[in-house]
Design a protein around this motif. Structure first.
Motif, PDB file in Angstrom:
ATOM      1  N   LYS A  66       0.999  -1.237   0.065  1.00 47.53           N
ATOM      2  CA  LYS A  66      -0.094  -0.037   0.056  1.00 47.53           C
ATOM      3  C   LYS A  66       1.001   1.351   0.011  1.00 47.53           C
ATOM      4  O   LYS A  66       1.797   1.394   0.654  1.00 47.53           O
ATOM      5  CB  LYS A  66      -0.838   0.188   1.391  1.00 47.53           C
ATOM      6  CG  LYS A  66      -1.999  -1.095   1.150  1.00 47.53           C
ATOM      7  CD  LYS A  66      -2.818  -0.951   2.225  1.00 47.53           C
ATOM      8  CE  LYS A  66      -4.087  -1.873   2.313  1.00 47.53           C
ATOM      9  NZ  LYS A  66      -5.310  -1.486   1.625  1.00 47.53           N
ATOM     10  N   ALA A  67       0.456   2.111  -0.781  1.00 48.99           N
ATOM     11  CA  ALA A  67       1.245   3.445  -1.027  1.00 48.99           C
ATOM     12  C   ALA A  67       1.414   4.260   0.500  1.00 48.99           C
ATOM     13  O   ALA A  67       2.660   4.661   0.518  1.00 48.99           O
ATOM     14  CB  ALA A  67       0.839   4.202  -1.930  1.00 48.99           C
ATOM     15  N   SER A 123       6.602  11.886  -9.250  1.00 49.61           N
ATOM     16  CA  SER A 123       7.998  11.686  -8.916  1.00 49.61           C
ATOM     17  C   SER A 123       8.465  10.752  -7.610  1.00 49.61           C
ATOM     18  O   SER A 123       9.473  10.184  -7.641  1.00 49.61           O
ATOM     19  CB  SER A 123       8.693  13.135  -8.427  1.00 49.61           C
ATOM     20  OG  SER A 123       8.020  13.448  -7.281  1.00 49.61           O
ATOM     21  N   GLU A 124       7.438  10.530  -6.716  1.00 50.80           N
ATOM     22  CA  GLU A 124       7.526   9.608  -5.577  1.00 50.80           C
ATOM     23  C   GLU A 124       7.836   8.112  -6.146  1.00 50.80           C
ATOM     24  O   GLU A 124       8.463   7.512  -5.519  1.00 50.80           O
ATOM     25  CB  GLU A 124       6.248   9.661  -4.745  1.00 50.80           C
ATOM     26  CG  GLU A 124       6.029  10.939  -3.898  1.00 50.80           C
ATOM     27  CD  GLU A 124       4.637  10.675  -3.213  1.00 50.80           C
ATOM     28  OE1 GLU A 124       4.850  11.018  -1.900  1.00 50.80           O
ATOM     29  OE2 GLU A 124       3.960  10.469  -3.711  1.00 50.80           O
ATOM     30  N   PHE A 125       7.319   7.926  -7.338  1.00 48.43           N
ATOM     31  CA  PHE A 125       7.305   6.556  -7.846  1.00 48.43           C
ATOM     32  C   PHE A 125       8.210   6.402  -9.038  1.00 48.43           C
ATOM     33  O   PHE A 125       8.155   5.191  -9.444  1.00 48.43           O
ATOM     34  CB  PHE A 125       6.024   5.955  -8.023  1.00 48.43           C
ATOM     35  CG  PHE A 125       5.018   6.152  -6.558  1.00 48.43           C
ATOM     36  CD1 PHE A 125       5.656   5.527  -5.488  1.00 48.43           C
ATOM     37  CD2 PHE A 125       3.663   6.558  -6.775  1.00 48.43           C
ATOM     38  CE1 PHE A 125       4.817   5.521  -4.204  1.00 48.43           C
ATOM     39  CE2 PHE A 125       3.096   6.636  -5.649  1.00 48.43           C
ATOM     40  CZ  PHE A 125       3.415   6.144  -4.498  1.00 48.43           C
ATOM     41  N   ALA A 147       9.362   2.437 -10.510  1.00 49.78           N
ATOM     42  CA  ALA A 147       9.076   2.167 -11.929  1.00 49.78           C
ATOM     43  C   ALA A 147      10.233   1.894 -12.712  1.00 49.78           C
ATOM     44  O   ALA A 147      10.374   0.855 -13.633  1.00 49.78           O
ATOM     45  CB  ALA A 147       8.209   3.256 -12.673  1.00 49.78           C
ATOM     46  N   LEU A 148      11.239   2.672 -12.671  1.00 50.98           N
ATOM     47  CA  LEU A 148      12.531   2.580 -13.253  1.00 50.98           C
ATOM     48  C   LEU A 148      13.487   1.184 -13.078  1.00 50.98           C
ATOM     49  O   LEU A 148      13.821   0.583 -13.768  1.00 50.98           O
ATOM     50  CB  LEU A 148      13.486   3.845 -13.304  1.00 50.98           C
ATOM     51  CG  LEU A 148      14.821   3.743 -14.229  1.00 50.98           C
ATOM     52  CD1 LEU A 148      14.470   3.750 -15.662  1.00 50.98           C
ATOM     53  CD2 LEU A 148      15.623   5.094 -13.797  1.00 50.98           C
ATOM     54  N   HIS A 149      13.490   1.020 -11.726  1.00 47.90           N
ATOM     55  CA  HIS A 149      14.074  -0.136 -11.209  1.00 47.90           C
ATOM     56  C   HIS A 149      13.249  -1.273 -11.733  1.00 47.90           C
ATOM     57  O   HIS A 149      13.939  -2.449 -12.040  1.00 47.90           O
ATOM     58  CB  HIS A 149      14.127   0.038  -9.804  1.00 47.90           C
ATOM     59  CG  HIS A 149      14.618  -1.376  -9.089  1.00 47.90           C
ATOM     60  ND1 HIS A 149      13.864  -2.503  -8.673  1.00 47.90           N
ATOM     61  CD2 HIS A 149      15.924  -1.523  -8.763  1.00 47.90           C
ATOM     62  CE1 HIS A 149      14.538  -3.308  -8.184  1.00 47.90           C
ATOM     63  NE2 HIS A 149      15.824  -2.755  -8.239  1.00 47.90           N
ATOM     64  N   GLN A 150      11.974  -1.544 -11.750  1.00 50.44           N
ATOM     65  CA  GLN A 150      11.348  -2.710 -12.171  1.00 50.44           C
ATOM     66  C   GLN A 150      11.537  -2.850 -13.591  1.00 50.44           C
ATOM     67  O   GLN A 150      11.666  -4.072 -14.003  1.00 50.44           O
ATOM     68  CB  GLN A 150       9.612  -2.529 -11.885  1.00 50.44           C
ATOM     69  CG  GLN A 150       9.566  -2.593 -10.232  1.00 50.44           C
ATOM     70  CD  GLN A 150      10.109  -3.934  -9.898  1.00 50.44           C
ATOM     71  OE1 GLN A 150      11.053  -4.001  -8.932  1.00 50.44           O
ATOM     72  NE2 GLN A 150       9.097  -5.159  -9.812  1.00 50.44           N
ATOM     73  N   GLU A 192       3.850   4.418 -20.454  1.00 45.77           N
ATOM     74  CA  GLU A 192       4.394   2.841 -20.073  1.00 45.77           C
ATOM     75  C   GLU A 192       3.998   2.409 -18.832  1.00 45.77           C
ATOM     76  O   GLU A 192       4.307   1.468 -18.738  1.00 45.77           O
ATOM     77  CB  GLU A 192       5.912   3.037 -20.353  1.00 45.77           C
ATOM     78  CG  GLU A 192       6.782   4.137 -19.543  1.00 45.77           C
ATOM     79  CD  GLU A 192       6.806   5.454 -19.890  1.00 45.77           C
ATOM     80  OE1 GLU A 192       7.215   6.351 -19.159  1.00 45.77           O
ATOM     81  OE2 GLU A 192       6.036   5.875 -20.848  1.00 45.77           O
ATOM     82  N   TRP A 193       3.546   3.304 -17.885  1.00 42.31           N
ATOM     83  CA  TRP A 193       2.931   2.646 -16.561  1.00 42.31           C
ATOM     84  C   TRP A 193       1.752   2.068 -16.837  1.00 42.31           C
ATOM     85  O   TRP A 193       0.806   2.575 -17.478  1.00 42.31           O
ATOM     86  CB  TRP A 193       2.867   3.803 -15.711  1.00 42.31           C
ATOM     87  CG  TRP A 193       4.137   4.324 -15.002  1.00 42.31           C
ATOM     88  CD1 TRP A 193       5.377   4.350 -15.849  1.00 42.31           C
ATOM     89  CD2 TRP A 193       4.518   5.279 -13.949  1.00 42.31           C
ATOM     90  NE1 TRP A 193       6.567   4.884 -15.078  1.00 42.31           N
ATOM     91  CE2 TRP A 193       6.034   5.598 -13.844  1.00 42.31           C
ATOM     92  CE3 TRP A 193       3.794   5.597 -12.863  1.00 42.31           C
ATOM     93  CZ2 TRP A 193       6.521   6.368 -12.907  1.00 42.31           C
ATOM     94  CZ3 TRP A 193       4.335   6.124 -11.897  1.00 42.31           C
ATOM     95  CH2 TRP A 193       5.751   6.791 -11.935  1.00 42.31           C
TER      96      TRP A 193
END
Length: 104
Positions: A13-14, A48-50, A54-57, A79-80
């Protein structure tokens, strides 16, 4: 905190992520090869928080799926992946895992 589903899928959960960033990011970097569902239905976030997640995954070749209401999803990068329910997130990742297993 992180709830581990079948097939190496992490559900988070965020609100918990924001409160426990250190634990989340250490898990993200220490444990490899998992797909991630981030539930943001009850959290108003800014992109910006995520972005790092997203880049890592993406770099790892794993899924990153957000659970969002339709009002929240209109500002996401194309792309998300955003879906309205946990079941749809699990279904999407299962389909992606099958494609990876088949080499697509």
């Amino acid at each position: 905190m992180i709830h581990w589903e079948d097939n190496n899928i992490a559900y988070f959960k965020a609100e918990s992520l924001i409160q426990n960033k250190e634990i989340f990011f250490s898990t993200l970097t220490e444990r490899e090869g998992f797909d991630l569902i981030l539930d943001c239905k009850n959290y108003l976030f800014n992109l910006s928080e995520f972005e790092y997640i997203a880049l890592h995954q993406q770099k790892e070749g794993n899924c990153f799926v957000l659970i969002l209401s339709s009002e929240q999803s209109h500002n996401l990068p194309s792309e998300w992946i955003a879906v309205p329910t946990k079941k749809e997130a699990l279904d999407f990742i299962s389909f992606e895992q099958m494609q990876r297993d088949l080499g697509f």
